[in-house]
Design a protein around this motif. Structure first.
Motif, PDB file in Angstrom:
ATOM      1  N   ALA A 129       2.064  -5.129  -0.372  1.00 36.11           N
ATOM      2  CA  ALA A 129       1.263  -4.517  -1.432  1.00 36.11           C
ATOM      3  C   ALA A 129       1.440  -5.277  -2.745  1.00 36.11           C
ATOM      4  CB  ALA A 129       1.655  -3.043  -1.601  1.00 36.11           C
ATOM      5  N   VAL A 130       2.672  -5.675  -3.044  1.00 40.04           N
ATOM      6  CA  VAL A 130       2.932  -6.451  -4.259  1.00 40.04           C
ATOM      7  C   VAL A 130       2.194  -7.786  -4.200  1.00 40.04           C
ATOM      8  CG1 VAL A 130       4.721  -7.699  -5.541  1.00 40.04           C
ATOM      9  CG2 VAL A 130       5.119  -5.347  -4.809  1.00 40.04           C
ATOM     10  N   ARG A 131       2.230  -8.438  -3.056  1.00 42.27           N
ATOM     11  CA  ARG A 131       1.536  -9.717  -2.900  1.00 42.27           C
ATOM     12  C   ARG A 131       0.043  -9.562  -3.163  1.00 42.27           C
ATOM     13  NH1 ARG A 131       1.368 -10.630   2.670  1.00 42.27           N
ATOM     14  NH2 ARG A 131      -0.518  -9.435   2.446  1.00 42.27           N
ATOM     15  N   ASP A 132      -0.558  -8.521  -2.581  1.00 38.62           N
ATOM     16  CA  ASP A 132      -1.995  -8.301  -2.772  1.00 38.62           C
ATOM     17  C   ASP A 132      -2.330  -8.017  -4.232  1.00 38.62           C
ATOM     18  OD1 ASP A 132      -2.220  -8.654  -0.049  1.00 38.62           O
ATOM     19  OD2 ASP A 132      -2.476  -6.514   0.394  1.00 38.62           O
ATOM     20  N   LEU A 133      -1.503  -7.203  -4.890  1.00 38.67           N
ATOM     21  CA  LEU A 133      -1.742  -6.884  -6.301  1.00 38.67           C
ATOM     22  C   LEU A 133      -1.592  -8.125  -7.168  1.00 38.67           C
ATOM     23  CD1 LEU A 133      -2.285  -4.851  -8.557  1.00 38.67           C
ATOM     24  CD2 LEU A 133       0.164  -4.368  -8.601  1.00 38.67           C
ATOM     25  N   ARG A 134      -0.559  -8.894  -6.925  1.00 40.00           N
ATOM     26  CA  ARG A 134      -0.344 -10.110  -7.728  1.00 40.00           C
ATOM     27  C   ARG A 134      -1.457 -11.133  -7.499  1.00 40.00           C
ATOM     28  NH1 ARG A 134       5.718 -12.169  -8.105  1.00 40.00           N
ATOM     29  NH2 ARG A 134       5.945 -11.285 -10.170  1.00 40.00           N
ATOM     30  N   ALA A 135      -1.953 -11.226  -6.281  1.00 40.65           N
ATOM     31  CA  ALA A 135      -3.039 -12.168  -5.996  1.00 40.65           C
ATOM     32  C   ALA A 135      -4.296 -11.798  -6.785  1.00 40.65           C
ATOM     33  CB  ALA A 135      -3.334 -12.204  -4.497  1.00 40.65           C
ATOM     34  N   LEU A 136      -4.618 -10.519  -6.792  1.00 38.87           N
ATOM     35  CA  LEU A 136      -5.811 -10.099  -7.524  1.00 38.87           C
ATOM     36  C   LEU A 136      -5.597 -10.202  -9.036  1.00 38.87           C
ATOM     37  CD1 LEU A 136      -8.680  -9.047  -7.387  1.00 38.87           C
ATOM     38  CD2 LEU A 136      -7.760  -6.727  -7.335  1.00 38.87           C
ATOM     39  N   ALA A 137      -4.429  -9.793  -9.505  1.00 35.72           N
ATOM     40  CA  ALA A 137      -4.156  -9.851 -10.950  1.00 35.72           C
ATOM     41  C   ALA A 137      -4.080 -11.291 -11.452  1.00 35.72           C
ATOM     42  CB  ALA A 137      -2.859  -9.114 -11.270  1.00 35.72           C
ATOM     43  N   GLY A 138      -3.791 -12.214 -10.577  1.00 34.06           N
ATOM     44  CA  GLY A 138      -3.694 -13.612 -10.982  1.00 34.06           C
ATOM     45  C   GLY A 138      -5.022 -14.350 -11.011  1.00 34.06           C
ATOM     46  N   ARG A 139      -6.071 -13.713 -10.544  1.00 34.92           N
ATOM     47  CA  ARG A 139      -7.376 -14.371 -10.572  1.00 34.92           C
ATOM     48  C   ARG A 139      -7.840 -14.587 -12.007  1.00 34.92           C
ATOM     49  NH1 ARG A 139     -11.088 -11.339  -6.277  1.00 34.92           N
ATOM     50  NH2 ARG A 139     -12.609 -12.754  -7.182  1.00 34.92           N
ATOM     51  N   ARG A 140      -8.510 -15.682 -12.229  1.00 37.53           N
ATOM     52  CA  ARG A 140      -8.920 -16.082 -13.575  1.00 37.53           C
ATOM     53  C   ARG A 140      -9.784 -15.026 -14.252  1.00 37.53           C
ATOM     54  NH1 ARG A 140     -11.050 -21.771 -13.643  1.00 37.53           N
ATOM     55  NH2 ARG A 140      -8.848 -22.117 -13.389  1.00 37.53           N
ATOM     56  N   VAL A 141     -10.751 -14.473 -13.547  1.00 32.06           N
ATOM     57  CA  VAL A 141     -11.649 -13.502 -14.175  1.00 32.06           C
ATOM     58  C   VAL A 141     -10.884 -12.232 -14.563  1.00 32.06           C
ATOM     59  CG1 VAL A 141     -12.431 -12.439 -12.003  1.00 32.06           C
ATOM     60  CG2 VAL A 141     -13.915 -12.407 -14.006  1.00 32.06           C
ATOM     61  N   VAL A 142      -9.903 -11.843 -13.783  1.00 33.37           N
ATOM     62  CA  VAL A 142      -9.102 -10.658 -14.107  1.00 33.37           C
ATOM     63  C   VAL A 142      -8.256 -10.923 -15.352  1.00 33.37           C
ATOM     64  CG1 VAL A 142      -7.235  -9.167 -13.269  1.00 33.37           C
ATOM     65  CG2 VAL A 142      -9.086  -9.832 -11.723  1.00 33.37           C
TER      66      VAL A 142
END
Length: 180
Positions: A129-142
């Protein structure tokens, strides 16, 4: 008209991303709660075994791990101190003394091993879950749209949760399906 449609599409996409971030943050929180519950259950089972079999080293490891639980249950961080105490408990549970004591109290040993397996699964769910959250939060548009807000980044929980190997003295020929 095209500009309005483009603005609506961008706003819809950003709203979807923000909602996804919130759902992933909730998933991390739920997985963290499950992990803490399983850590507590493992320590309780280990404490029962330590008391029943008079294992001082295991009892000390359980006592160190249990000092962090009130804070964890109140929402405290899964930090390095918690990782160290849980690693010490894991090592104590894999000791030869625990395996020997388990020969005389198999139900208690089974309870400990069962709880240890659940901790390993709960940690895997939490870290996924942490990996998925960090992946999305790390996206440029986010990051550019500041959709993650000011919440601190979720952190992984890394402990040595390898399950103990029981029954090492059994010859391979005696195990079904494992003939040499």
């Amino acid at each position: 008209m095209v500009v309005v449609a483009l603005v609506v599409a961008i706003a819809t996409y950003l709203t979807w991303l923000a909602t996804r971030l919130d759902r992933l943050a909730a998933r991390v929180a739920d997985a963290r709660g499950g992990l803490v519950a399983h850590l507590v259950a493992r320590a309780d089972a280990a404490r029962e075994l330590a008391l029943r079999c008079e294992l001082a080293e295991l009892g000390e490891s359980v006592a160190r791990a249990r000092t962090a639980y009130p804070d964890l249950l109140a929402g405290g961080a899964l930090d390095a101190a918690v990782e160290q105490s849980e690693n010490a408990l894991s090592r104590a549970l894999r000791s030869a003394e625990v395996a020997a004591a388990g020969q005389h109290h198999p139900a208690e040993l089974h309870a400990v091993d069962s709880c240890a397996a659940r901790v390993a699964l709960a940690r895997q769910f939490h870290n996924d879950a942490v990996r998925d959250l960090r992946a999305l939060a790390g996206r440029r548009v986010v990051r550019m749209a500041h959709l993650a807000g000011r919440r601190p980044p979720a952190s992984y929980f890394e402990i040595d949760d390898a399950l103990p190997i029981r029954g090492e003295g059994v010859p391979r020929d005696d195990l079904p399906g494992l003939a040499s």
